[in-house]
Scaffold this active site. Structure first.
Site, PDB file in Angstrom:
ATOM      1  N   GLU A   1       0.883   5.965  12.406  1.00  0.00           N
ATOM      2  CA  GLU A   1      -0.487   5.668  12.790  1.00  0.00           C
ATOM      3  C   GLU A   1      -0.703   4.178  13.081  1.00  0.00           C
ATOM      4  O   GLU A   1      -1.392   3.819  14.023  1.00  0.00           O
ATOM      5  CB  GLU A   1      -1.442   6.132  11.682  1.00  0.00           C
ATOM      6  CG  GLU A   1      -2.854   6.305  12.208  1.00  0.00           C
ATOM      7  CD  GLU A   1      -3.884   6.210  11.109  1.00  0.00           C
ATOM      8  OE1 GLU A   1      -3.538   6.485   9.949  1.00  0.00           O
ATOM      9  OE2 GLU A   1      -5.025   5.835  11.419  1.00  0.00           O
ATOM     10  N   ASP A   2      -0.130   3.326  12.248  1.00  0.00           N
ATOM     11  CA  ASP A   2      -0.469   1.897  12.331  1.00  0.00           C
ATOM     12  C   ASP A   2       0.590   0.994  12.949  1.00  0.00           C
ATOM     13  O   ASP A   2       0.381  -0.206  13.066  1.00  0.00           O
ATOM     14  CB  ASP A   2      -0.795   1.346  10.930  1.00  0.00           C
ATOM     15  CG  ASP A   2      -2.068   1.964  10.374  1.00  0.00           C
ATOM     16  OD1 ASP A   2      -2.836   2.503  11.180  1.00  0.00           O
ATOM     17  OD2 ASP A   2      -2.274   1.912   9.159  1.00  0.00           O
TER      18      ASP A   2
ATOM     19  N   ASP B   1     -25.126  13.721 -27.183  1.00  0.00           N
ATOM     20  CA  ASP B   1     -25.662  14.580 -28.232  1.00  0.00           C
ATOM     21  C   ASP B   1     -24.622  15.578 -28.713  1.00  0.00           C
ATOM     22  O   ASP B   1     -24.566  15.924 -29.875  1.00  0.00           O
ATOM     23  CB  ASP B   1     -26.898  15.346 -27.727  1.00  0.00           C
ATOM     24  CG  ASP B   1     -28.120  14.449 -27.760  1.00  0.00           C
ATOM     25  OD1 ASP B   1     -27.974  13.294 -28.212  1.00  0.00           O
ATOM     26  OD2 ASP B   1     -29.190  14.900 -27.316  1.00  0.00           O
TER      27      ASP B   1
ATOM     28  N   HIS C   1       3.896   6.841   5.258  1.00  0.00           N
ATOM     29  CA  HIS C   1       2.728   7.577   5.744  1.00  0.00           C
ATOM     30  C   HIS C   1       1.890   6.853   6.796  1.00  0.00           C
ATOM     31  O   HIS C   1       1.248   7.496   7.612  1.00  0.00           O
ATOM     32  CB  HIS C   1       1.840   8.040   4.588  1.00  0.00           C
ATOM     33  CG  HIS C   1       0.920   6.991   4.042  1.00  0.00           C
ATOM     34  ND1 HIS C   1       1.272   6.166   3.006  1.00  0.00           N
ATOM     35  CD2 HIS C   1      -0.340   6.638   4.381  1.00  0.00           C
ATOM     36  CE1 HIS C   1       0.265   5.355   2.742  1.00  0.00           C
ATOM     37  NE2 HIS C   1      -0.730   5.616   3.557  1.00  0.00           N
TER      38      HIS C   1
ATOM     39  N   ASP D   1      -3.037   8.429  -1.102  1.00  0.00           N
ATOM     40  CA  ASP D   1      -3.414   7.387  -0.149  1.00  0.00           C
ATOM     41  C   ASP D   1      -4.874   6.985  -0.386  1.00  0.00           C
ATOM     42  O   ASP D   1      -5.214   5.810  -0.502  1.00  0.00           O
ATOM     43  CB  ASP D   1      -3.230   7.958   1.266  1.00  0.00           C
ATOM     44  CG  ASP D   1      -3.648   6.997   2.363  1.00  0.00           C
ATOM     45  OD1 ASP D   1      -3.439   5.782   2.184  1.00  0.00           O
ATOM     46  OD2 ASP D   1      -4.171   7.473   3.393  1.00  0.00           O
TER      47      ASP D   1
ATOM     48  N   HIS E   1       0.807  -1.222   0.000  1.00  0.00           N
ATOM     49  CA  HIS E   1       0.000   0.000   0.000  1.00  0.00           C
ATOM     50  C   HIS E   1       0.844   1.278   0.000  1.00  0.00           C
ATOM     51  O   HIS E   1       0.742   2.088  -0.923  1.00  0.00           O
ATOM     52  CB  HIS E   1      -0.999  -0.036   1.165  1.00  0.00           C
ATOM     53  CG  HIS E   1      -1.634   1.283   1.464  1.00  0.00           C
ATOM     54  ND1 HIS E   1      -2.474   1.916   0.579  1.00  0.00           N
ATOM     55  CD2 HIS E   1      -1.531   2.104   2.542  1.00  0.00           C
ATOM     56  CE1 HIS E   1      -2.872   3.069   1.107  1.00  0.00           C
ATOM     57  NE2 HIS E   1      -2.315   3.199   2.292  1.00  0.00           N
TER      58      HIS E   1
HETATM   59 MN    MN Z   1      -2.613   4.628   3.964  1.00  0.00          MN
END
Ligand code: MN
Length: 725
Positions: free
Chosen positions: A76-77, A259, A72, A139, A48
């Site tokens: 956070e993860d 059209d 990135h 992202d 990812h």
């Molecule tokens: Mn991400």
């Protein structure tokens, strides 16, 4: 999965001097951090961030941005900290990742319109570097591309959010390639039937268009060559969502959307665009009012092109969009095309300037957008200094005035939350209720059922809503209290005159009584007695035979003369009332000559303040409590004031000042001396003066004393504390 070296090659292709070793290091770092994690698709998680970096490379961003793309999700993860990122990759990358983490940790519970607008504003206002938004878009694009692996519920939520928040941002930044792809993916998940229909029918229509465009192209080719213009004609690529929107807006079936045939003509130079336009208008009849020159006047997102509609070949209406190669790139990549690369790997001053130019451009756009009232306008702090955005712990965005405090935030959430606020955590850290909030703060309000609004909150509540609610509450409370006080006053008056106090509890009896006095509302009457606006003697008089009343009143007055009441003559005249107890407020100690303002207190009586007393905003909540007062010009009474003197710390200083004071016939009350710094001291005096004129003379005399640095009259709470210290 995109290989690291593929990414490196892509970057080197447009930026040969790029510091690609950073990308390789980020790859290894991110791989380690995400080790063991997989995506819902079953792929390694690392795929990812790498794909995101790939999209950023397609947008031709710089190395720090792509590095941040690879990293990135690490903060956070995974258990990576921003500090680690800063240590390994430097400040620039760390700031980008930090910005992204901040956006990611907001979750938007409802993306309904009003909220969406706020969130868009918020996101733009929050980032200091536009690259954060570009990485966020990349992202989101990759997440949308792989949305099929998520549950139906999540698909809908994410697609909705994308359409409400991210595609409008991509549009504002002019990055139509991302905008269009995101829109098509959203259509797929939000309106699967429409998507299926359009996706099935579209290729054939596109092909028809291509054929038609080829015919036009051959008609134009010779004439263009004659004019020495190199140009390429293509059918406008259809964006499924665009077709869907036309079908919905115009209420027409798929077929009717085509059209009008849309043709893009790309030339080399902008002057050629105008020549080609002339040629087209010469060949086919232009439809009046359908010509637009976006080259002369670019659109707010920097889009440039000539648009015209003609009745074309075989009677088909044709819409032409005429632009140069550069304009095409601009129309697809928007703000990213303004990014320039410097040969040196380190950012030079020139490059920095370039980056700021980029930002300036965005601000410029925002200014232009102001006129068209588009969302970006209402955003950037520089342009809109009075608004900030804060989050609830659930990630909801709240708009507040700049300078707002947790109290404002609490009332913004709900009046009850505001009333019960006892404390606050900002970004997890406890702060006081008067703490000034900053853009992007996450604000958690702590409440207690025992809490009630406090008068002092008015000192730091900023938003009209919070102020109004606090005042409302205080006013209601005050009324309640005044009613109680009024009752007590009546009761004690009745007792003094030997009247049975039972009448106070007898509803009909009491009602009759106040009606005799010309009142109707029982509460209002008690309240007025409480405020001191109505004297209890009026009621007493009605309840006693006239002779008995006169006798008792005389007796009472005699008594009062024997033991003078606590209210000494303070030299204040209250308009319309002379038996009200008046006192001068100890916070500001007004003296004759000062402009004054007075309030009826909760206890019986009036407090008089100097007009600039810092407590006034808190006191002045109920206009009914204000009362007209004036200084009594006849009264010559000594009144205390506080004076603060900064002096050189030398022997004999105090004596000098004291003699300056007593020379002007003033008494000195309390004195307090404290050292400040090495050679200076602060002396606080309470002195008694007749009026402002006398005080001014004394201040002047003290100021002239050789060792004095400064002298001032002290007012307000600070003064109160000092004089009693
Ligand atoms: Mn991400």
């Amino acid at each position: 999965m995109l290989r690291c070296e593929d990414l490196v090659d892509r970057v080197l292709a447009y930026n040969p001097k790029a510091e690609v070793s950073m990308l390789r290091r980020a790859y290894v770092f991110s791989g380690k951090a995400h080790k063991g994690q997989t995506r819902m698709s079953g792929e390694l998680y690392l795929s990812h961030p790498l794909e995101v970096a790939g999209i950023l490379a397609d947008l031709r961003l710089d190395v720090p941005a792509i590095t941040a793309g690879i990293l990135h999700d690490t903060v956070e993860d995974t258990d990576t900290s921003t500090e680690e990122i800063r240590g390994y990759f430097g400040e620039e990358v760390a700031l980008l990742v930090e910005g992204l983490t901040k956006i990611s940790t907001m979750s938007f519970p409802s993306a309904e319109d009003r909220q969406a607008e706020n969130i868009r504003k918020m996101i733009i206002a929050m980032v200091h570097d536009i690259r954060v938004i570009l990485i966020k878009l990349a992202d989101r694009l990759h997440n949308m591309r792989t949305l099929e692996y998520l549950s139906r519920g999540k698909q809908i939520r994410i697609a909705r959010e994308t359409l409400d928040i991210y595609t409008p941002i991509a549009h504002r930044l002019g990055i139509s390639i991302i905008q269009r792809e995101l829109e098509d993916l959203c259509l797929k998940y939000l309106h699967p039937d429409s998507h299926r229909e359009i996706a099935a029918k579209n290729p054939e229509k596109q092909q028809e268009q291509e054929l038609y465009v080829r015919e036009i192209s051959s008609l134009l080719a010779d004439k263009l060559k004659e004019l020495d213009i190199r140009a390429a004609l293509t059918a406008m690529p259809g964006n499924l969502y665009g077709i869907y929107k036309k079908m919905v807006n115009r209420q027409v079936p798929f077929e009717r959307v085509y059209d009008v045939i849309r043709v893009r003509l790309i030339t080399e130079r902008s002057i050629d665009c105008y020549t080609a336009l002339g040629l087209i208008h010469n060949l086919w009849k232009p439809v009046p009012g359908k010509f637009e020159d976006f080259i002369g006047v670019a659109r707010t997102n920097q889009y440039q092109s000539l648009h015209t509609l003609v009745m074309g070949h075989k009677g088909h209406p044709i819409k032409f969009e005429i632009m140069t190669e550069a304009m095409l790139r601009q129309s697809e990549r928007g703000i990213t095309t303004q990014w320039k690369y410097k040969k040196s790997p380190r950012e030079s001053l020139e490059q920095k300037t370039e980056r700021f130019a980029w930002l300036r451009n965005l601000l410029q756009w925002q200014k232009e957008l102001l006129d068209s009232r588009e969302f970006l306008t209402s955003v950037k702090e520089d342009l809109f200094p009075d608004v900030i955005y804060g989050f609830t712990p659930q990630g909801e965005v709240r708009e507040l005035l700049k300078g707002s405090t947790p109290i404002d935030f609490a009332f913004n959430i709900h009046t009850e939350v505001g009333k019960q606020a006892v404390g606050c955590r900002v970004n997890g850290r406890p702060v006081a209720l008067d703490h000034v909030l900053r853009n992007g703060d996450t604000v958690e309000i702590l409440i207690s059922e025992d809490q009630t609004p406090k008068r002092e909150w008015l000192r730091f509540a900023k938003t009209p809503k919070a102020r109004a609610r606090i005042k409302e509450w205080l006013r209601a409370k005050e009324k309640e209290r005044s009613t109680e006080v009024g009752r007590d006053i009546l009761k004690s008056a009745f007792e003094k005159y030997n009247i049975d106090t039972a009448v106070l509890d007898d509803e009909t009896g009491f009602q009759e009584l106040i009606q005799k006095l010309g009142h109707h509302d029982r509460e209002k009457f008690l309240e007025n007695v409480g405020y001191g606006k109505v004297t209890p003697l009026l009621a007493v008089e009605k309840l006693l035979p006239p002779r008995e009343f006169r006798r008792l009143k005389k007796k009472e007055e005699k008594q009062r003369k024997k033991e003078p009441r606590e209210s000494p003559g303070v030299g204040i005249q209250v308009s319309g009332a002379d038996d009200i107890f008046v006192h001068l407020a100890s916070c500001c100690c007004p003296i004759p000559g000062d402009r004054i303002i007075a309030f009826i207190g909760n206890k019986r009586g009036v407090s008089v303040h100097e007009i600039e007393c810092p407590l006034i905003p808190e006191l002045d909540v109920n206009p009914e409590r204000r009362i007209e007062v004036t200084w009594d010009p006849e009264a010559r009474i000594a009144r205390p004031v506080r004076v603060r003197v900064q002096v050189m710390d030398k022997p004999g200083v105090l004596a000098d000042i004291c003699s300056a004071i007593t020379a002007h016939e003033a008494n000195i009350g309390k004195t307090q001396v404290s050292a400040v710094g090495e050679n200076t001291a602060r002396c606080d005096f309470e002195i008694e003066v007749r009026d402002r004129a006398q005080l001014d003379e004394i201040l002047l005399a003290i100021g002239k004393t050789e060792t004095v640095i400064s002298v001032e009259r002290v007012k307000g709470i600070e003064g109160t504390k000092l004089s009693t210290a």
